[in-house]
Every structure is written in structure tokens, then in C-alpha cells.
Design a protein around this motif. Structure first.
Motif, PDB file in Angstrom:
ATOM      1  N   GLU A   1       0.827  -1.217   0.000  1.00 24.44           N
ATOM      2  CA  GLU A   1       0.000   0.000   0.000  1.00 24.44           C
ATOM      3  C   GLU A   1       0.856   1.259   0.000  1.00 24.44           C
ATOM      4  N   ILE A   2       1.868   1.326   0.872  1.00 26.35           N
ATOM      5  CA  ILE A   2       2.641   2.558   0.968  1.00 26.35           C
ATOM      6  C   ILE A   2       3.519   2.767  -0.268  1.00 26.35           C
ATOM      7  N   PHE A   3       3.987   1.679  -0.896  1.00 26.89           N
ATOM      8  CA  PHE A   3       4.829   1.846  -2.086  1.00 26.89           C
ATOM      9  C   PHE A   3       4.013   2.246  -3.307  1.00 26.89           C
ATOM     10  N   GLN A   4       2.713   1.966  -3.291  1.00 29.90           N
ATOM     11  CA  GLN A   4       1.867   2.415  -4.392  1.00 29.90           C
ATOM     12  C   GLN A   4       1.725   3.937  -4.402  1.00 29.90           C
ATOM     13  N   ARG A   5       2.081   4.580  -3.291  1.00 26.95           N
ATOM     14  CA  ARG A   5       1.985   6.037  -3.212  1.00 26.95           C
ATOM     15  C   ARG A   5       3.101   6.735  -3.992  1.00 26.95           C
ATOM     16  N   LEU A   6       4.148   6.000  -4.327  1.00 27.08           N
ATOM     17  CA  LEU A   6       5.243   6.591  -5.086  1.00 27.08           C
ATOM     18  C   LEU A   6       4.851   6.708  -6.554  1.00 27.08           C
ATOM     19  N   ASP A   7       5.012   7.879  -7.114  1.00 25.61           N
ATOM     20  CA  ASP A   7       4.728   8.127  -8.527  1.00 25.61           C
ATOM     21  C   ASP A   7       6.018   7.928  -9.315  1.00 25.61           C
ATOM     22  N   PRO A   8       6.101   6.893 -10.177  1.00 27.07           N
ATOM     23  CA  PRO A   8       7.344   6.644 -10.931  1.00 27.07           C
ATOM     24  C   PRO A   8       7.806   7.858 -11.730  1.00 27.07           C
ATOM     25  N   GLY A   9       6.854   8.600 -12.322  1.00 28.58           N
ATOM     26  CA  GLY A   9       7.217   9.788 -13.092  1.00 28.58           C
ATOM     27  C   GLY A   9       7.837  10.862 -12.226  1.00 28.58           C
ATOM     28  N   ARG A  10       7.233  11.087 -11.045  1.00 27.92           N
ATOM     29  CA  ARG A  10       7.773  12.102 -10.119  1.00 27.92           C
ATOM     30  C   ARG A  10       9.143  11.661  -9.595  1.00 27.92           C
ATOM     31  N   LEU A  11       9.298  10.377  -9.314  1.00 27.38           N
ATOM     32  CA  LEU A  11      10.578   9.863  -8.837  1.00 27.38           C
ATOM     33  C   LEU A  11      11.663  10.088  -9.888  1.00 27.38           C
ATOM     34  N   ALA A  12      11.339   9.785 -11.152  1.00 29.38           N
ATOM     35  CA  ALA A  12      12.303   9.992 -12.235  1.00 29.38           C
ATOM     36  C   ALA A  12      12.693  11.464 -12.337  1.00 29.38           C
ATOM     37  N   LYS A  13      11.717  12.348 -12.131  1.00 28.47           N
ATOM     38  CA  LYS A  13      11.998  13.786 -12.203  1.00 28.47           C
ATOM     39  C   LYS A  13      12.900  14.228 -11.058  1.00 28.47           C
ATOM     40  N   GLU A  14      12.672  13.658  -9.855  1.00 29.73           N
ATOM     41  CA  GLU A  14      13.461  14.031  -8.687  1.00 29.73           C
ATOM     42  C   GLU A  14      14.940  13.691  -8.871  1.00 29.73           C
ATOM     43  N   ILE A  15      15.227  12.592  -9.554  1.00 34.02           N
ATOM     44  CA  ILE A  15      16.629  12.167  -9.706  1.00 34.02           C
ATOM     45  C   ILE A  15      17.155  12.445 -11.113  1.00 34.02           C
ATOM     46  N   GLU A  16      16.415  13.242 -11.864  1.00 36.76           N
ATOM     47  CA  GLU A  16      16.771  13.459 -13.277  1.00 36.76           C
ATOM     48  C   GLU A  16      18.190  14.004 -13.436  1.00 36.76           C
ATOM     49  N   GLY A  17      18.534  15.030 -12.648  1.00 38.73           N
ATOM     50  CA  GLY A  17      19.862  15.635 -12.783  1.00 38.73           C
ATOM     51  C   GLY A  17      20.986  14.653 -12.551  1.00 38.73           C
ATOM     52  N   PRO A  18      21.056  14.071 -11.353  1.00 38.59           N
ATOM     53  CA  PRO A  18      22.132  13.096 -11.106  1.00 38.59           C
ATOM     54  C   PRO A  18      22.066  11.876 -12.014  1.00 38.59           C
ATOM     55  N   LEU A  19      20.840  11.494 -12.423  1.00 41.98           N
ATOM     56  CA  LEU A  19      20.701  10.332 -13.299  1.00 41.98           C
ATOM     57  C   LEU A  19      21.357  10.594 -14.655  1.00 41.98           C
ATOM     58  N   LEU A  20      21.153  11.773 -15.210  1.00 36.69           N
ATOM     59  CA  LEU A  20      21.752  12.095 -16.507  1.00 36.69           C
ATOM     60  C   LEU A  20      23.277  12.127 -16.412  1.00 36.69           C
ATOM     61  N   VAL A  21      23.789  12.605 -15.282  1.00 34.11           N
ATOM     62  CA  VAL A  21      25.240  12.613 -15.075  1.00 34.11           C
ATOM     63  C   VAL A  21      25.778  11.184 -15.046  1.00 34.11           C
ATOM     64  N   VAL A  22      25.078  10.310 -14.331  1.00 27.79           N
ATOM     65  CA  VAL A  22      25.496   8.911 -14.230  1.00 27.79           C
ATOM     66  C   VAL A  22      25.457   8.232 -15.594  1.00 27.79           C
ATOM     67  N   VAL A  23      24.384   8.456 -16.325  1.00 28.57           N
ATOM     68  CA  VAL A  23      24.261   7.844 -17.657  1.00 28.57           C
ATOM     69  C   VAL A  23      25.388   8.316 -18.570  1.00 28.57           C
ATOM     70  N   ASP A  24      25.718   9.604 -18.496  1.00 29.20           N
ATOM     71  CA  ASP A  24      26.827  10.150 -19.280  1.00 29.20           C
ATOM     72  C   ASP A  24      28.130   9.426 -18.933  1.00 29.20           C
ATOM     73  N   GLU A  25      28.399   9.284 -17.625  1.00 29.82           N
ATOM     74  CA  GLU A  25      29.640   8.632 -17.190  1.00 29.82           C
ATOM     75  C   GLU A  25      29.678   7.171 -17.623  1.00 29.82           C
ATOM     76  N   VAL A  26      28.555   6.469 -17.449  1.00 28.84           N
ATOM     77  CA  VAL A  26      28.506   5.046 -17.795  1.00 28.84           C
ATOM     78  C   VAL A  26      28.711   4.854 -19.296  1.00 28.84           C
ATOM     79  N   ALA A  27      28.030   5.668 -20.101  1.00 30.24           N
ATOM     80  CA  ALA A  27      28.141   5.534 -21.558  1.00 30.24           C
ATOM     81  C   ALA A  27      29.577   5.750 -22.010  1.00 30.24           C
TER      82      ALA A  27
END
Length: 391
Positions: free
Chosen positions: A64-90
Motif C-alpha cells: 500500500e505505501i509503495f503504491q503512493r510513489l509516482d514513478p514519473g515524479r521519482l524519475a523527475k526528482e533524480i533526473e539531474g544526477p541520473l543524466l550525469v550517471v548515464v553520461d559517465e557510464v556511456a
């Protein structure tokens, strides 16, 4: 004598209260008889199990509590660091597996390739989150989160119980004074009539024993309000349900069921392999989709086997960066999961016996020892009174 009896009542209650929580570790000559360890720390394993069972069976529904997380909002929250990580990994993967080709590409072409990979990262996060929500019971043992947090820091368990029971402990101490004063008046009459030296130590023991026993009982009983003439009686702990619910929920949300603790359990707990396998597959699928129509050409250019190795290397590196990346969404996740208000609300729905289970186990098993110590202290003080009066 009534004043001394009140002092006996108070001191025996304070001794009982301190003996519940101190010392944290056994102090004495030979465990368990020649020395003492606080009741709560000595029974910490049992009490941790009781607390963890209550939390996970009655107060927190993981799905029940994990259904409260919005995948889209979560992706937006980590968008900045995520793009940096993807750049480094690539760039890491290309330099490792195709150094010649990568160096031949002009900077603009390198950037276009990296941007193409980055474009698929939000979709990948959403997929991973959706998979976790769908299979949360397979990747997270929420009971183990509670057990680990309370086991890792035994002082936390003591603080949890002590904080929610402060008014009850103060009530126990006050009871010692009132009950001791009343019994002291009886003691005074008996002493005046008999002048028997046994009266004082016997009454001291009786005051210590009876006031300890009665004070502990009045903390929990009666469970429901009862009227006796003009008096309305109810156990102090039962009467404070709303207040206790807020305090307990606050401590658990702040120090036990925290997002970092949950994240650590998901990524490193006994069920972590299932999650890592799930993430690995999602990363591989996303890479294939981003390659799109160019995948056959890429396969020919670098070789099918090397292409597979590159995908797996990218997935492995992505999972290595995952814990630090996801931490950027801690504030959002804490707000969305809303563990504090969830626990407080559900605590108010517990039966009176279930609610009592928050605190009662701290007393039940060694209650007789606390009462016995109260009797011994009372008897010793009574004997000192005899020495002062007769000698």
C-alpha cells in the motif's frame, strides 16, 4: 512515619523505573544471578520481535505505501544526477569496449550518442519503479528493516519505550508517594499500639511491594473507563492513546522505517538479488530499445558478442551508481510514503490489548523482580527506622 513511608514508596518506584532501562549491559559477577541488566535491554530480542511484528502485521502495509510513489515524479526528482550517471557510464563503456571507434568520433558525435542513451533513462527509472511496486514483497522484507534498525542500536529500543512511557513512569513515581503516605498512616497506628521492632521493616517491605504492584497495574488497567462513584478510572497508558500514537509514529518514521533504511534493505538485504536481477533486465531492455533500428548495424560493427558484453557492463555500472543516485529522491519518498501518519492512524484502530502490547512486554516478564526489589528496599529502610528509633 507517614513521610518516611512516602519516601519509601517514591524511592522504590524510582528504583523500579531505572532498573527497567539501566544498565544497558550486564553489570555484576555472574550472569544472570549475581548482577543486573536493565529489563528492556535484557529482553531486547523478544521485544524487538514483538515491535517488528506489530509494525509489519498491523501498522504498515508495504504494498500500500509503495503504491503512493509516482514513478514519473521519482524519475523527475533524480533526473539531474541520473543524466550525469548515464553520461559517465556511456563514456566508460565505450572507452573500455570500443576505444578506437570512440576516439575516432568527433566530440559532437560523442555527445549525440550520449544524449541518445540519456533519452531512455527516465523511461528506465519508471519501468524499474513499476516493477518494484508490482513485486515489492519479493524484493523487500519490511519486518527485517525494523529488526535491523532496532538490533543495530539497542539504545534506540530503550529510547522508543522510554519516550512513549514518560507520563506512565512519572505516574508510577507519584503513586509511590500517595500510596506510601496512606500506608504510613496505618503503620504509625500499628507502631504506636505495639512498639514491635518488626512492624517497621514488615510495613516497609509491604509498602515497597504493594505500591510497586499497584502502580504498574494502574498504568494498564482498567482498559476501559470505569466509574466508581464520582471517580472515573482508566489505565494511564490506555487513556493516552492519541498522544502515544503520535509519539510512537514520529520516532519510528524518524529512526526505524526511514527511506535510507528501506533503501539499504532493498539493495543489500536478503532479497536484494531479485531486485538487482530485475533492474539488470530492465536496463538491458532499455538499451536495446534505444539502439532501435541501428542495433543490427551496431552488432555488425562491434560484433554480437561484444555488443552483449557492452550491455551487461552498462547494466552493472548503472547498478553500482544506483544507491547514490536514488538518495536524491529521499525527501520526496519520505513525503510520499507518509509512514508517520500511516502508523499514527492505524494505531488508533488497534484493539485495546494490541495497543497495550506496545508497552506491556517491557513489564510483563520481569515484573515480579521489580516488585521484589521494591519490597527489599522498603524492608531495609524500615530496619533503618528501627535503629534510629530504638538506638
Amino acid at each position: 512515619m507517614p513521610v518516611i513511608a512516602a519516601v519509601i514508596g517514591y524511592l522504590t518506584k524510582r528504583a523500579a523505573i531505572e532498573m527497567m532501562f539501566r544498565p544497558l549491559r550486564f553489570v555484576g559477577l555472574r550472569e544472570p544471578w549475581l548482577g543486573w541488566q536493565g529489563v528492556v535491554p535484557r529482553n531486547s530480542e523478544r521485544m524487538i520481535r514483538v515491535s517488528a511484528d506489530l509494525l509489519t502485521e498491523r501498522l504498515v502495509d508495504t504494498k500500500e505505501i509503495f503504491q503512493r510513489l509516482d514513478p514519473g515524479r521519482l524519475a523527475k526528482e533524480i533526473e539531474g544526477p541520473l543524466l550525469v550517471v548515464v553520461d559517465e557510464v556511456a563514456r566508460e563503456v565505450m572507452r573500455e569496449y570500443q576505444p578506437g571507434l570512440w576516439e575516432l568520433l568527433p566530440p559532437l558525435a560523442q555527445e549525440v550518442l550520449v544524449k541518445q542513451v540519456q533519452a531512455g533513462s527516465p523511461l528506465m527509472v519508471k519501468r524499474i519503479m513499476a516493477e518494484i511496486q508490482e513485486n515489492i514483497d519479493d524484493v523487500l522484507d519490511i519486518r527485517q528493516v525494523a529488526v535491523d534498525a532496532l538490533t543495530r542500536d539497542k539504545a534506540l529500543l530503550i529510547r522508543l519505550i522510554r519516550d512513549i512511557s514518560k507520563p506512565e513512569m512519572a505516574f508510577i513515581a507519584r503513586c509511590g508517594v500517595y500510596f506510601g503516605l496512606v500506608l504510613g498512616l496505618v503503620q504509625t497506628v500499628v507502631w504506636a499500639v505495639t512498639k514491635n521492632p518488626l512492624v517497621l521493616p514488615l510495613f516497609g517491605a509491604a509498602i515497597g511491594w504493594f505500591t510497586d504492584w499497584l502502580a504498574i497495574k494502574l498504568v494498564f488497567f482498567p482498559r476501559r473507563p470505569k466509574r466508581i462513584g464520582p471517580l472515573r478510572l482508566q489505565g494511564v497508558f490506555q487513556r493516552r492513546r492519541d498522544e502515544v500514537a503520535k509519539q510512537y509514529a514520529e520516532i519510528v518514521a524518524r529512526e526505524v522505517m526511514t527511506v535510507p533504511n528501506i533503501l539499504a534493505a532493498v539493495l543489500t538485504g536478503p532479497r536484494a538479488d531479485r531486485l538487482l536481477g530485475m533492474i539488470h533486465e530492465t536496463v538491458l531492455r532499455t538499451i536495446d530499445e534505444q539502439a532501435g533500428a541501428a542495433r543490427p548495424v551496431i552488432t555488425v560493427a562491434v560484433g554480437a558478442e561484444r555488443y552483449q558484453r557492452m550491455k551487461h557492463a552498462a547494466a552493472d555500472r548503472a547498478m553500482r551508481y544506483l544507491p547514490d543516485t536514488i538518495k536524491h529522491a529521499t525527501d520526496y519518498a519520505t513525503e510520499a510514503l507518509d509512514i508517520r501518519d500511516t502508523i499514527a492512524t492505524r494505531m488508533r484502530r488497534l484493539t485495546r490489548i494490541e495497543y497495550e502490547g506496545l508497552l506491556r512486554p517491557a513489564f510483563r516478564q520481569d515484573e515480579w523482580k521489580l516488585i521484589a526489589v521494591g519490597a527489599v528496599i522498603g524492608a531495609v529502610i524500615g530496619e533503618l527506622q528501627v535503629l534510629l528509633l530504638l538506638h
